[in-house]
Design a protein around this motif. Structure first.
Motif, short mmCIF file in Angstrom:
data_model
loop_
_atom_site.label_atom_id
_atom_site.label_comp_id
_atom_site.label_asym_id
_atom_site.label_seq_id
_atom_site.Cartn_x
_atom_site.Cartn_y
_atom_site.Cartn_z
N UNK A 124 10.60 10.51 -3.37
CA UNK A 124 9.26 11.03 -3.16
C UNK A 124 8.57 10.43 -1.95
N UNK A 125 9.27 9.60 -1.19
CA UNK A 125 8.61 8.90 -0.08
C UNK A 125 8.20 9.82 1.05
N UNK A 126 8.97 10.88 1.29
CA UNK A 126 8.63 11.77 2.41
C UNK A 126 8.43 13.21 1.96
N UNK A 127 8.16 13.40 0.67
CA UNK A 127 7.95 14.76 0.19
C UNK A 127 6.61 15.29 0.69
N UNK A 128 6.59 16.58 0.97
CA UNK A 128 5.36 17.22 1.41
C UNK A 128 4.28 17.08 0.35
N UNK A 129 4.67 17.14 -0.92
CA UNK A 129 3.70 16.99 -2.02
C UNK A 129 3.04 15.61 -1.98
N UNK A 130 3.82 14.58 -1.68
CA UNK A 130 3.27 13.22 -1.58
C UNK A 130 2.23 13.16 -0.49
N UNK A 131 2.57 13.67 0.68
CA UNK A 131 1.64 13.60 1.80
C UNK A 131 0.39 14.44 1.54
N UNK A 132 0.55 15.56 0.83
CA UNK A 132 -0.60 16.43 0.54
C UNK A 132 -1.61 15.71 -0.36
N UNK A 133 -1.13 15.12 -1.44
CA UNK A 133 -2.04 14.42 -2.35
C UNK A 133 -2.63 13.19 -1.67
N UNK A 134 -1.84 12.51 -0.89
CA UNK A 134 -2.32 11.35 -0.15
C UNK A 134 -3.50 11.74 0.75
N UNK A 135 -3.39 12.87 1.43
CA UNK A 135 -4.46 13.33 2.30
C UNK A 135 -5.67 13.78 1.50
N UNK A 136 -5.42 14.41 0.35
CA UNK A 136 -6.53 14.84 -0.50
C UNK A 136 -7.34 13.65 -0.99
N UNK A 137 -6.68 12.55 -1.30
CA UNK A 137 -7.38 11.33 -1.70
C UNK A 137 -8.16 10.76 -0.52
N UNK A 138 -7.50 10.69 0.65
CA UNK A 138 -8.14 10.12 1.84
C UNK A 138 -9.36 10.95 2.27
N UNK A 139 -9.28 12.27 2.13
CA UNK A 139 -10.38 13.16 2.53
C UNK A 139 -11.54 13.17 1.54
N UNK A 140 -11.34 12.57 0.37
CA UNK A 140 -12.38 12.58 -0.64
C UNK A 140 -12.38 13.80 -1.53
#
Length: 314
Positions: A124-140
């Motif tokens: 899961x380190x480079x999955x698109x789903x991981x990056x998507x949720x990571x950005x959703x958290x960062x964006x608030x």
């Protein structure tokens, strides 16, 4: 033109053979050597891939002068004895998870990896789903993270593709907490924060590895729960769910992502490369060439995961 990295593979079980197939077609690598202790496996693969030198001698890969990088797909209790000499000989290492079983082994590997190219193959380190949720958290968009729940169920353990790897079904090194939960522990560590165990419990109905696991962990003050079962009727299921005050996310089957903002889960349409062994090999090649790709899990992340995973076994 960049010179391909000479790759040696140690361990040719299910994961080793899968990555071998990916690496043979990868532009960043030339697979020069591959090793397994089973002569029949070596002979069969040598016939299929005559350009690769197959053998049953680990010395043909570990510390060998004509191998730049090593992919290691052996049982976790063997990792330190292979990783440390490889790194000390100047080879880069891409290691299967879990990083290790014992704290002493992990400490030796971390020390050897200082300043070296070393990664752990968390799917899961480079999955698109991981990056998507990571950005959703960062964006608030998520708001405050309230909790994470991980639910796993298996009709049988080990799974069919792992049947030949007897250690996967044994208590000493195997079990689904090490083999599967570790991926979701990495995901939670990355997106929410390092985990600490509050209460963990395993059940065993046989002398083999666990048949049930229950755990309460915390990432800071955020509760993280695990429930897992073996012997459950129906298909295998893998669910990771993050609940926030504005948005919640659910990951199922490793790559299907859903979002909820009200009373309904909606699929998230992900674009681009979803993430695979091939894309993680690209990240590993970048690390070998001196870059620091953030989507390649390092040994420090591997040790944090190992620590919370092994809390279930003590």
């Amino acid at each position: 033109m960049t010179t391909p990295i000479r790759l040696g593979i140690v361990g040719l079980g299910a994961m080793g053979r899968h990555l071998l197939a990916e690496a043979l077609d990868h532009p960043d690598f030339t697979v020069t050597h591959a090793v397994d202790l089973a002569p029949a496996t070596v002979a069969a693969l040598q016939d299929e891939h005559p350009a690769v030198q197959f053998s049953t001698s680990i010395a043909d890969v570990i510390s060998a002068a004509d191998v730049d990088a090593v992919y290691l797909a052996t049982p976790p209790a063997t990792h330190a004895a292979l990783v440390v000499p490889a790194l000390e000989a100047g080879q880069a290492v891409f290691c299967e998870k879990p990083l290790a079983v014992s704290a002493d082994d992990a400490a030796a590997m971390l020390k050897a990896a200082e300043g070296k190219a070393a990664g752990v193959n968390f799917s899961l380190s480079d999955r698109q789903s991981t990056r998507y949720v990571e950005q959703a958290i960062a964006d608030g968009r998520v708001g405050d993270v309230l909790g994470v729940e991980i639910r796993l169920a298996f009709p049988v353990w080990p799974r069919g593709f792992q049947a030949e790897a007897t250690w996967v079904g044994e208590r000493a090194q195997g079990g689904f907490v090490r083999e599967v939960f570790s991926h979701f522990a990495y995901l939670t560590d990355r997106l929410v924060g390092p985990l600490r165990a509050v209460h963990t419990e395993l059940e065993h109905r046989t002398p083999a590895s666990e048949t049930a696991a229950y755990g309460l962990m915390k990432a800071g003050e955020i509760p993280v729960q695990l429930s897992g079962l073996v012997g459950a009727a129906g298909p295998e299921s893998y669910e990771w769910e993050l609940r926030g005050t504005r948005q919640s996310y659910r990951l199922t089957g490793w790559r299907d992502l859903f979002v909820a903002e009200d009373n309904e889960w909606r699929p998230v349409e992900l674009t681009g490369e979803l993430g695979s062994e091939g894309t993680r090999l690209t990240l590993f090649a970048q690390a070998v060439r001196g870059e620091h790709p953030r989507d390649l899990a390092d040994f420090a992340a591997g040790e944090r995961v190992r620590s919370v995973v092994e809390a279930f076994h003590h």
